[in-house]
Design a protein around this motif. Structure first.
Motif, PDB file in Angstrom:
ATOM      1  N   SER A 155       0.107  -7.199   5.609  1.00 25.49           N
ATOM      2  CA  SER A 155      -1.006  -7.730   4.795  1.00 25.49           C
ATOM      3  C   SER A 155      -0.544  -7.827   3.343  1.00 25.49           C
ATOM      4  O   SER A 155       0.280  -7.021   2.890  1.00 25.49           O
ATOM      5  N   PRO A 156      -1.051  -8.803   2.631  1.00 28.06           N
ATOM      6  CA  PRO A 156      -0.566  -9.086   1.267  1.00 28.06           C
ATOM      7  C   PRO A 156      -0.693  -7.887   0.327  1.00 28.06           C
ATOM      8  O   PRO A 156       0.154  -7.680  -0.548  1.00 28.06           O
ATOM      9  N   ASP A 157      -1.725  -7.055   0.522  1.00 30.39           N
ATOM     10  CA  ASP A 157      -1.897  -5.951  -0.439  1.00 30.39           C
ATOM     11  C   ASP A 157      -1.245  -4.659   0.062  1.00 30.39           C
ATOM     12  O   ASP A 157      -1.502  -3.572  -0.447  1.00 30.39           O
ATOM     13  N   ALA A 158      -0.393  -4.763   1.095  1.00 32.95           N
ATOM     14  CA  ALA A 158       0.263  -3.539   1.613  1.00 32.95           C
ATOM     15  C   ALA A 158       1.255  -3.025   0.571  1.00 32.95           C
ATOM     16  O   ALA A 158       1.848  -3.820  -0.175  1.00 32.95           O
ATOM     17  N   LEU A 165      12.978  -7.361  -1.481  1.00 31.45           N
ATOM     18  CA  LEU A 165      13.119  -7.824  -0.086  1.00 31.45           C
ATOM     19  C   LEU A 165      12.312  -9.109   0.114  1.00 31.45           C
ATOM     20  O   LEU A 165      11.072  -9.105   0.009  1.00 31.45           O
ATOM     21  N   TYR A 166      13.021 -10.205   0.336  1.00 30.38           N
ATOM     22  CA  TYR A 166      12.367 -11.504   0.572  1.00 30.38           C
ATOM     23  C   TYR A 166      12.664 -11.910   2.007  1.00 30.38           C
ATOM     24  O   TYR A 166      13.797 -11.784   2.466  1.00 30.38           O
ATOM     25  N   THR A 167      11.653 -12.383   2.713  1.00 29.59           N
ATOM     26  CA  THR A 167      11.829 -12.685   4.144  1.00 29.59           C
ATOM     27  C   THR A 167      12.929 -13.724   4.352  1.00 29.59           C
ATOM     28  O   THR A 167      12.878 -14.820   3.795  1.00 29.59           O
ATOM     29  N   ARG A 176       7.590 -14.388  -3.140  1.00 32.48           N
ATOM     30  CA  ARG A 176       7.068 -13.021  -3.319  1.00 32.48           C
ATOM     31  C   ARG A 176       7.819 -12.071  -2.377  1.00 32.48           C
ATOM     32  O   ARG A 176       8.071 -12.419  -1.208  1.00 32.48           O
ATOM     33  N   PRO A 177       8.186 -10.861  -2.839  1.00 29.48           N
ATOM     34  CA  PRO A 177       8.787  -9.883  -1.919  1.00 29.48           C
ATOM     35  C   PRO A 177       7.761  -9.489  -0.846  1.00 29.48           C
ATOM     36  O   PRO A 177       6.553  -9.677  -1.021  1.00 29.48           O
TER      37      PRO A 177
END
Lengths: 759, 84, 290, 159
Positions: A155-158, A165-167, A176-177
């Protein structure tokens, strides 16, 4: 008992296929074999690791002065004593491992990322003093919010574990990491079109928990590092060359400065294909000027070494009314633990392999605040097979077709394009399914509350690099030197292949596992590769020696080399050789000094022609409807070994894989509290199967020879852990009528499902 | 003439529509040089961790392998922890 | 764990004196299978271990016409080798024999199992059902308590720091009486009970149950004596209806927690199932059919 | 803290050693006496790799305090073979591949011998429950149980 079944004409072997006693066996039954913790050196100190009490925290400061001041404490190590490592992918060991992550897993740097993460280490005069010293190391933490579950981590706010770390594997590259380390996708054809055309479609979501390899020997090492910067390490691992390379990389040393001596290994199953203690022991020894022994407690093994990933898998699969699978789509989410590196890629590659179908799978590697996962026997495959083989079973039931017939209708075979790309070469998938169908177990009657399940399993097995040398002594005996730790009897298989090549008695062959300075480079013991790849190197080395023996015989007889052939352990003149007497191995070896010097065969290779392999397992269970307890009452494992060199050890690999798979299915799980602390870090509440939990495990070895190997060998170690979870789950479904999709199938979960179904 | 099969993201980069593209090459090195015309950073991607399968043989760290006239080459994502 | 003292007294008096001297810093060492494991994980850190295995009253099993005196430190493996005890109290012996593996059986004792204070202790529900009592020695002399009163909360007993559990008292064998113990564990061995049920039934000459006692483990902060369940048997021929009633009463009496071994709801349900099944075995034994 | 002197008997021989009171018998065997045949797998009595026979009873040496060995009789895996001859259990374990990595084998041999010494003709189920305290992660137990049953038959003179 085991029955070998194969159609091909059977070449006559003297040793291959027999069951000699393993050459290293007596030491192991006398208690004389030396495992990692059994080494001791004069002046030796004991090393212990201080581990993080938090699942996620910044390290503000570490004050080791209190510990260093203690009587009996000789050295303390923190991340400052290890070089900062640039992110670089290693090509050896368990597949791409990032050296920076590896270093930070061996000892935390700036941040601790899981409860139990190593923060500091001490070397002291006794284990008790070392324990007290740990209590005198003051660490100031700034506790951070943590995330334990793969879903929450996405989830974005995790909370983010790594802000750099970028996918990977996503186009365009994200800005965004994230906690999603990578995405991988593989497939064949257009599954959506197939699914649209299906008469029956089953869609289910599966969950499995993290489990541990459960080797009975905790990690252990003894290391000594002198003022000359040269280190010797006695390590219990799955690959001492990997230990040397990783220690050199993490400590900024040259590999020539480190010699690693392989101790006997007390089980690994993939979990000892990396480093935890070895680099620390070397640094502690170097700082203290004394040898250092480090042995993990069982609690440390659970809290801080690599489990297999917890997973969530969504699968949609459809088939026609007459039982032809038309399409499948899977989404796999695998937890990697604190650093990227779950085996979701291998899962995406293997999950549809038994079937000739259009299918696509996408996999996500997700970091969470738990220990970094490590390989566990066919890494990633058992969880994916749980999903695929459960849904295949449901589709077979909807079509009213026998589950093995249904699998045969869709089986992949030679020439079929796999869903991971290449066309299958010669494989034994069909023969294995047919052998399972023919087994009396498949049609045996069932008692009340009992059910039967079947499942297929696949693994591609490994090749990689191996080296071997073969030394012929002047009494005509042979020493076969190789570099793979012998976890399950591979010394015996290598000796049998050498005896077959030389045509001599196996008692005259001495297989030795040599340290990193005494034999050529060998990749680790893993990927079910030793009998295949190192076996290939041993065979090549023996053939090199036999060629030299023929040359010496030719010199003695004064003929050309092609006037000499080798058979049954002696050189013989080819036709027309007239009255020349055959020369035995001993005759030639005795004259070696005068015909050119010692006879030594040698081979180093990257093994090609890896034999992919299949297994089919049948499992009967009895379910107590009032307590939910599941008992395995009968089990039959069928597997294609290509050629069984030593059938007892092939059966042993099959039976061991079944036991681990059954444990994974029924009772094994990591339990975490809300603070990210493991609640069951011991063999009491982490329930591996005990002797009274299991029946005898019948085995059937199918032999569809692998053309890529001189004796047709296929890897056997990993396939057998893939079918058990779905075989057990399908048996529980057959016994209760309930399709359970979340592991483990423990009594509370099964009873809850039974009561729920009763409404 | 090797037939090269590209997976998802590589296929998009190479701008190929069909399953496979034909590339004349006697060995892997030649194949990669030709492929660089379509995918400039193909060599970085292979080094970063792409496995290559040649006629069903998965090679984790390929460089010099020879290709048969009818060889099939598949690019696979490297197998993370795949050889336990 | 360092700086640990170790003493091996020869008599009850000497042991009580030692305990009094240490006032709380000493722990009794019988088999040590719980205590040493706890010391290793830091859950226990005594200064002095008092090994009581050399004290006669704690290390022997005596039988007389009144019944049995089982030394608190006798290892459970030895109980299974005592013919009189096995004949009179098969339920108590089978419960004791379920404590851990064969290796644990070579050391573990009923005293240790009780004084460790675990609500899931295997031997305690069977001892409760058997109506066992505990002989406790202290500076002021001896006292005797029913076993169900010893554990007062998870991990704690009613013994004073200077008191010593000497032995368990059990009645002698009796015709038409049978006892049994069952437990629920995920594996077939080597587990802590998720639920434990001990049942003892006495029949009159007409096959009617005129006395019963039931003990439950792992369903409350302490092992429970469940008279409501026992009453469901008394007066019945322990037929199916009575067995259903005893199951319901056992489930109702259970007040379990959720923990890593099982959920509260699961324990409540299985408490009933195991009590019913144990009652059936106890019934068969009372009828001399097993 | 003063180390205690302990005199005991191990595999029939009188032995003396010094130990800290908190050391276990397993620590003493391995670190003071270099008898490393007895293995540590868990330290909490849950895996059986440290099995010994102590005063005639099969026990986990990780849960016995070293000072308790004073005057006791301890039998370890090193004492199973006598006079240069392997015990039938050791031979059958080898001949029937009842071990792979071998770390659990010492514990199994000690436990199986203790079983056969007290029950010369056990059923498969009896063997499985008697050995439930010995964890093995490699073999799935099948060949271990068969080797114990075959050794029992040989010891009864029926093999």
């Amino acid at each position: 008992m085991a029955t070998a079944e194969n159609g091909s004409s059977e070449p006559k072997f003297r040793w291959i296929g027999t069951r000699p006693v393993r050459p290293d066996g007596v030491d192991k039954v006398r208690g004389r074999a030396n495992y990692g913790a059994d080494h001791a050196l004069p002046g030796m100190l004991w090393g212990k690791v201080l581990r993080s009490p938090y699942a996620h925290a910044r390290i503000v400061s570490i004050d080791t002065s209190g510990a260093l001041a203690m009587e009996g404490v000789h050295a303390v190590v923190t991340a400052e004593d290890l070089p900062e490592i640039a992110p670089e992918e290693s090509k050896i060991g368990e597949g791409p491992t990032n050296y920076r992550d590896l270093s930070r897993n061996v000892m935390a740097r700036d941040k601790v990322l899981y409860h139990g993460h190593a923060v500091a280490a001490v070397a002291a005069s006794s284990p008790a003093v070392a324990d007290r010293a740990l209590a005198h190391i003051e660490v100031e933490y700034e506790v951070l919010p943590h995330v334990l579950d793969g879903d929450d981590a996405q989830s974005p706010d995790a909370p983010l574990l790594h802000d750099d770390l970028y996918t990977k594997g996503v186009e365009p590259a994200p800005e965004r990491p994230s906690n999603v380390a990578s995405r991988v996708e593989m497939g064949r054809g257009d599954p959506e079109r197939g699914l649209a055309a299906a008469d029956f479609v089953v869609e289910r979501s599966f969950r499995t928990k993290a489990v541990h390899q459960g080797y009975i020997e905790p990690h252990a090492v003894v290391a000594t590092c002198g003022e000359d910067g040269r280190a010797t390490v006695w390590a219990s691992s799955q690959g001492h060359f990997m230990i040397r390379a990783y220690c050199a990389k993490l400590l900024g040393m040259e590999q020539s400065q480190i010699k690693v001596v392989p101790a006997e290994i007390g089980g690994g199953f993939g979990g000892k294909t990396t480093v935890y203690l070895e680099p620390l022991a070397i640094v502690l020894s170097s700082k203290s000027g004394r040898p250092v022994k480090m042995v993990m407690s069982r609690e440390e093994v659970f809290r801080a070494t690599g489990p297999a990933s917890a997973t969530r898998i969504e699968l949609r699969m459809g088939c026609t009314r007459d039982g032809r699978i038309t399409g499948a789509h899977a989404r796999l989410e695998y937890e990697a633990g604190a650093f990227p590196g779950s085996p979701v890629g291998a899962a995406v590659m293997t999950l549809f392999a038994p079937y000739d179908i259009d299918a696509r799978a996408e996999g996500y590697d997700i970091v969470v605040n738990k220990p970094k996962v490590a390989a566990y026997r066919a890494p990633g495959a058992p969880m994916a097979a749980f999903a695929v083989e459960s849904v295949v079973d449901e589709l077979a039931a909807k079509c009213g077709i026998d589950p093995i017939e249904f699998r045969l209708n869709n089986a992949s075979k030679e020439g079929v394009q796999s869903t991971f790309g290449p066309k299958f070469k010669r494989i034994g998938n069909v023969e294995t399914l047919e052998a399972a169908r023919a087994h009396p177990h498949w049609k045996a009657p069932l008692a009340p509350n009992q059910g039967r399940g079947v499942a297929s399993g696949f693994w591609f097995n490994g090749g990689m690099q191996s080296s071997a040398t073969v030394q012929v002594a002047d009494d005509g005996t042979v020493c076969v030197v190789s570099g793979n730790p012998d976890i399950g009897g591979s010394r015996a298989s290598l000796a049998m292949m050498a005896a077959e090549e030389f045509g001599i008695d196996i008692e005259r062959v001495d297989p030795q596992i040599a340290d990193t300075s005494s034999v050529g480079y060998n990749d680790l013991t893993g990927g079910s590769r030793v009998t295949f790849a190192t076996g290939m190197a041993v065979v090549e080395a023996c053939r090199d020696a036999v060629r030299q023996l023929r040359e010496r015989a030719a010199a003695i007889w004064g003929v050309e080399i092609d006037g000499v052939e080798w058979a049954d352990g002696e050189a013989r003149p080819t036709k027309g050789g007239g009255e020349l007497e055959p020369l035995t191995l001993r005759d030639i070896a005795l004259k070696a000094a005068r015909t050119g010097g010692p006879i030594t065969g040698r081979a180093s290779l990257t093994a090609r022609g890896v034999g992919m392999a299949f297994g089919v397992h049948i499992c009967d269970v009895e379910v107590d409807p009032e307590t939910g307890k599941v008992d395995v009452v009968r089990y039959t494992a069928v597997q294609d070994a290509g050629r069984a060199i030593h059938p007892s050890y092939v059966e042993g690999q099959m039976q061991g894989g079944v036991a681990q798979g059954v444990g994974w299915a029924l009772n094994e799980e990591y339990l975490y509290d809300d603070d990210g602390r493991m609640e069951n870090p011991g063999f009491l509440d982490y329930r591996v199967p005990v002797a009274s939990d299991l029946p005898m495990i019948d085995t059937v070895i199918v032999e569809v020879p692998n053309p890529g190997h001189p004796y047709g060998v296929r890897g056997v170690g990993e396939v057998p852990i893939v079918p058990p979870i779905p075989a057990v789950a399908n048996a529980v479904a057959s016994a209760t009528g309930i399709r359970m999709t979340e592991l483990p199938l423990s009594p509370p979960r099964v009873l809850a499902a039974i009561d729920e179904s009763r409404g | 003439m090797a037939r090269v099969f590209l997976t998802g993201s590589l296929r998009a980069l190479a701008g190929s529509t069909g399953e496979a593209i034909e590339i004349p090459a006697r060995d892997l090195r030649e194949l990669l040089t030709r492929l660089e015309e379509r995918i400039p950073d193909i060599r970085r991607r292979v080094d970063e961790g792409l496995s290559i399968a040649i006629d069903g043989d998965v090679i984790s760290d390929p460089l010099l392998e020879t290709l048969e006239p009818d060889s099939e080459v598949h690019f696979l994502p490297a197998i993370q922890g795949g050889r336990g | 764990m360092n700086g640990l003292g170790y003493e091996a007294p020869q008599s009850v008096e000497e042991t009580v004196a030692l305990l009094a001297r240490e006032n709380g810093a000493a722990r009794i060492l019988a088999g040590g299978t719980d205590l040493l494991a706890q010391m290793k994980t830091g859950a226990a850190a005594p200064q002095l271990l008092v090994d009581v295995k050399k004290v006669r009253e704690l290390s022997s099993v005596e039988e007389d016409e009144a019944g049995f005196a089982i030394g608190a430190a006798v290892c459970t493996a030895a109980l299974a080798e005592h013919p009189g005890l096995c004949a009179a109290w098969p339920g108590v012996v089978e419960a004791a024999r379920l404590i851990g593996s064969e290796q644990i059986q070579g050391r573990a004792s009923l005293g240790g199992n009780l004084c460790n204070g675990s609500p899931a202790a295997d031997s305690v529900p069977a001892l409760v059902a058997a109506g066992a009592s505990c002989l406790i020695a202290g500076p002021g002399g001896e006292r005797e308590l029913p076993v169900e009163e010893v554990i007062v909360g998870p991990g704690s007993t009613c013994l004073e720091p200077d008191e010593l559990l000497v032995s368990f008292r059990l009645g002698s064998g009796k015709a038409k009486r049978g006892d049994a113990y069952l437990r629920m564990i995920p594996r077939s061995e080597m587990d802590i009970a998720i639920v434990g049920a001990g049942v003892c039934i006495e029949l009159d000459d007409f096959g009617v149950c005129h006395a019963a006692r039931i003990g439950l483990g792992a369903v409350a902060p302490t092992p429970l004596r469940v008279d409501a369940a026992a009453d469901a048997l008394v007066g019945s021929r322990v037929d199916d209806a009575a067995l259903e009633a005893v199951a319901a009463a056992a489930s109702a009496a259970a007040d379990p927690i959720d923990d890593k071994r099982g959920s509260a709801e699961y324990r409540r349900k299985v408490a009933g199932v195991l009590t019913r099944r144990a009652a059936k075995i106890a019934l068969d034994r009372a009828r001399g059919e097993q | 803290m003063a180390r205690r002197h302990v005199s005991t008997t191990i595999n029939g021989e009188a032995v003396d050693f010094l130990c800290e009171p908190h050391q276990t018998l397993l620590d003493a065997l391995r670190d003071e006496l270099q008898l490393t045949g007895t293995k540590e797998g868990c330290g909490t009595g849950d895996c059986g790799a440290c099995s010994v026979v102590f005063d005639g009873r099969l026990c986990c040496s990780c849960l016995i305090l070293a000072p308790e060995a004073e005057g006791a009789e301890v039998e370890t895996v090193e004492g199973i073979a006598t006079g240069g001859e392997l015990h039938p259990l050791q031979r059958h374990f080898l001949e029937e591949a009842a071990l792979q990595c071998g770390i659990c084998t010492p514990g199994f041999l000690v436990a199986a011998k203790a079983l056969l010494d007290s029950n010369p003709d056990p059923s498969e189920t009896e063997v499985r429950f008697a050995l439930a305290g010995n964890l093995c992660r490699c073999t799935g137990y099948d060949k271990i149980i068969r080797a114990v049953l075959d050794s029992a038959a040989e010891l009864r003179g029926e093999a």
